[in-house]
Structure formats: C-alpha cells, structure tokens
Design a protein around this motif. Structure first.
Motif, PDB file in Angstrom:
ATOM      1  N   HIS A 110     -15.426  19.464  23.931  1.00  0.00           N
ATOM      2  CA  HIS A 110     -14.082  19.024  24.309  1.00  0.00           C
ATOM      3  C   HIS A 110     -13.034  19.760  23.490  1.00  0.00           C
ATOM      4  O   HIS A 110     -13.280  20.119  22.333  1.00  0.00           O
ATOM      5  N   THR A 111     -11.860  19.928  24.057  1.00  0.00           N
ATOM      6  CA  THR A 111     -10.779  20.629  23.358  1.00  0.00           C
ATOM      7  C   THR A 111     -10.131  19.768  22.286  1.00  0.00           C
ATOM      8  O   THR A 111      -9.806  20.244  21.203  1.00  0.00           O
ATOM      9  N   ASP A 118     -24.477  13.583  19.761  1.00  0.00           N
ATOM     10  CA  ASP A 118     -25.508  14.490  20.271  1.00  0.00           C
ATOM     11  C   ASP A 118     -25.086  15.156  21.574  1.00  0.00           C
ATOM     12  O   ASP A 118     -25.529  16.255  21.876  1.00  0.00           O
ATOM     13  N   THR A 119     -24.243  14.475  22.367  1.00  0.00           N
ATOM     14  CA  THR A 119     -23.884  14.971  23.696  1.00  0.00           C
ATOM     15  C   THR A 119     -22.450  15.473  23.819  1.00  0.00           C
ATOM     16  O   THR A 119     -22.104  16.099  24.819  1.00  0.00           O
ATOM     17  N   ASP A 120     -21.603  15.197  22.832  1.00  0.00           N
ATOM     18  CA  ASP A 120     -20.196  15.599  22.871  1.00  0.00           C
ATOM     19  C   ASP A 120     -19.747  16.064  21.497  1.00  0.00           C
ATOM     20  O   ASP A 120     -19.973  15.367  20.501  1.00  0.00           O
ATOM     21  N   VAL A 121     -19.119  17.243  21.463  1.00  0.00           N
ATOM     22  CA  VAL A 121     -18.505  17.740  20.225  1.00  0.00           C
ATOM     23  C   VAL A 121     -17.048  18.068  20.524  1.00  0.00           C
ATOM     24  O   VAL A 121     -16.667  18.267  21.680  1.00  0.00           O
ATOM     25  N   TYR A 122     -16.234  18.127  19.475  1.00  0.00           N
ATOM     26  CA  TYR A 122     -14.789  18.254  19.646  1.00  0.00           C
ATOM     27  C   TYR A 122     -14.252  19.412  18.822  1.00  0.00           C
ATOM     28  O   TYR A 122     -14.618  19.580  17.663  1.00  0.00           O
ATOM     29  N   GLN A 123     -13.340  20.174  19.446  1.00  0.00           N
ATOM     30  CA  GLN A 123     -12.725  21.308  18.758  1.00  0.00           C
ATOM     31  C   GLN A 123     -11.599  20.854  17.826  1.00  0.00           C
ATOM     32  O   GLN A 123     -11.149  21.633  16.998  1.00  0.00           O
ATOM     33  N   ASP A 124     -11.127  19.626  17.976  1.00  0.00           N
ATOM     34  CA  ASP A 124     -10.050  19.061  17.144  1.00  0.00           C
ATOM     35  C   ASP A 124      -8.752  19.850  17.256  1.00  0.00           C
ATOM     36  O   ASP A 124      -8.050  20.061  16.271  1.00  0.00           O
ATOM     37  N   ARG A 125      -8.418  20.273  18.472  1.00  0.00           N
ATOM     38  CA  ARG A 125      -7.178  21.008  18.722  1.00  0.00           C
ATOM     39  C   ARG A 125      -6.096  20.084  19.267  1.00  0.00           C
ATOM     40  O   ARG A 125      -6.388  19.052  19.855  1.00  0.00           O
ATOM     41  N   ARG A 126      -4.860  20.519  19.112  1.00  0.00           N
ATOM     42  CA  ARG A 126      -3.713  19.766  19.626  1.00  0.00           C
ATOM     43  C   ARG A 126      -3.051  20.468  20.812  1.00  0.00           C
ATOM     44  O   ARG A 126      -2.036  20.019  21.312  1.00  0.00           O
TER      45      ARG A 126
END
Length: 161
Positions: A110-111, A118-126
């Motif tokens: 995800h952006t 395990d199924t979702d990671v995040y870029q931690d962008r705004r």
C-alpha cells in the motif's frame, strides 16, 4: 551388420541433433534478460496493480492505501524479500525490510501508512506514487537484478510492454 550400422548411425544423428539444439538454445537464453522477462518466468511476480485509488483523490491515508501493488510468490517455498525494491518511473522506491513471502502467497504493498502484516505492507507515504495515466512498476531483488514489471497507459520509457 547393416542393422548395427544403422543403429549406430541413428544414435550418432540423434546425438548431433541434440548437441546442435543445445548450442542454439544457449545464446537465445543468454540474450533473454530485462526486456523479455516473461520468458525467464520468475517464481515471484507483480500480479496486480491498483494505480488509480477508487473515489476522490484527497490524499487521505484511506485513499492512499487504496493505491497498491500486489507481489505474488508462485513457488511452494517461502522467499526472503529483504532488500528487494518496488519502483515507479519517477524513482519512488519502496524497499522490503525483514519480510518473508510464504509460498503460494501474495503481499499487497500500500502507498499510505499502516502496520505491516503477513499480507499487507505500507510505504508510509503522504502522497500518491502510481501515476493514473501511465507508469511502470518494477520489482528488483536485493542484488538489483530485474524480477518483473508491469506498465499501463502510454509509458515514458517507450513501449516495453
């Protein structure tokens, strides 16, 4: 005597054809790299992209997280993605950190911001990463080697897909 001579001749002919086939196959395989990545068929691939976040693009975290790229491991064994990168044409890069993708599994990158699972990671962008009109998502391993890419729209790099 002619039967044994014929059998030897057929065996020699088969060996010659096999050697020629192998010799011809090696240069073709060596030439296949970044531009014909589907021929090399990696066990990890970009399986889906949601580049246009549904709804209004208001830059809320909810909207940002509706923009994502899915990476799928088609093999039975888990693969360590630590140090692998996912990049767009403008150079925005997400690097996997301490992440192992199980066999026959998919992870959604995800952006926006969130807590990795395990199924979702995040870029931690705004801000949004993937261009709605055209872009290319490129996946590389921890050695920088090309793994897969997918493009949409009229991409700037001149029709690789």
């Amino acid at each position: 005597m002619s039967k044994s001579f014929t059998a030897r001749g057929l065996t020699a002919a088969a060996l010659t054809v096999g050697a020629l086939t192998a010799a011809l196959a090696v240069p073709a395989t060596a030439a296949d790299h970044d531009h014909d990545h589907r021929a090399q068929r990696s066990s990890v691939e970009i399986s889906d992209v949601q580049y246009d976040s549904p709804g209004r693009d208001d830059r809320s975290n909810r909207s940002l997280n509706k923009e994502w790229v899915e990476i799928t491991n088609n093999s039975r064994r888990s693969i360590n993605l630590d140090g692998w990168t996912l990049r767009d044409e403008d150079g925005h890069r997400y690097t996997f950190d301490d992440y192992r993708l199980d066999g026959r599994s998919t992870v959604r990158v995800h952006t926006g911001r969130g807590r990795d699972t395990d199924t979702d990671v995040y870029q931690d962008r705004r801000n949004y990463v993937w261009d709605n009109r055209s872009d290319t998502a490129t996946l590389r391993n921890d050695h920088g080697r090309f793994i897969d890419e997918t493009s949409w729209g009229h991409h700037r790099h001149g029709g690789r897909h």
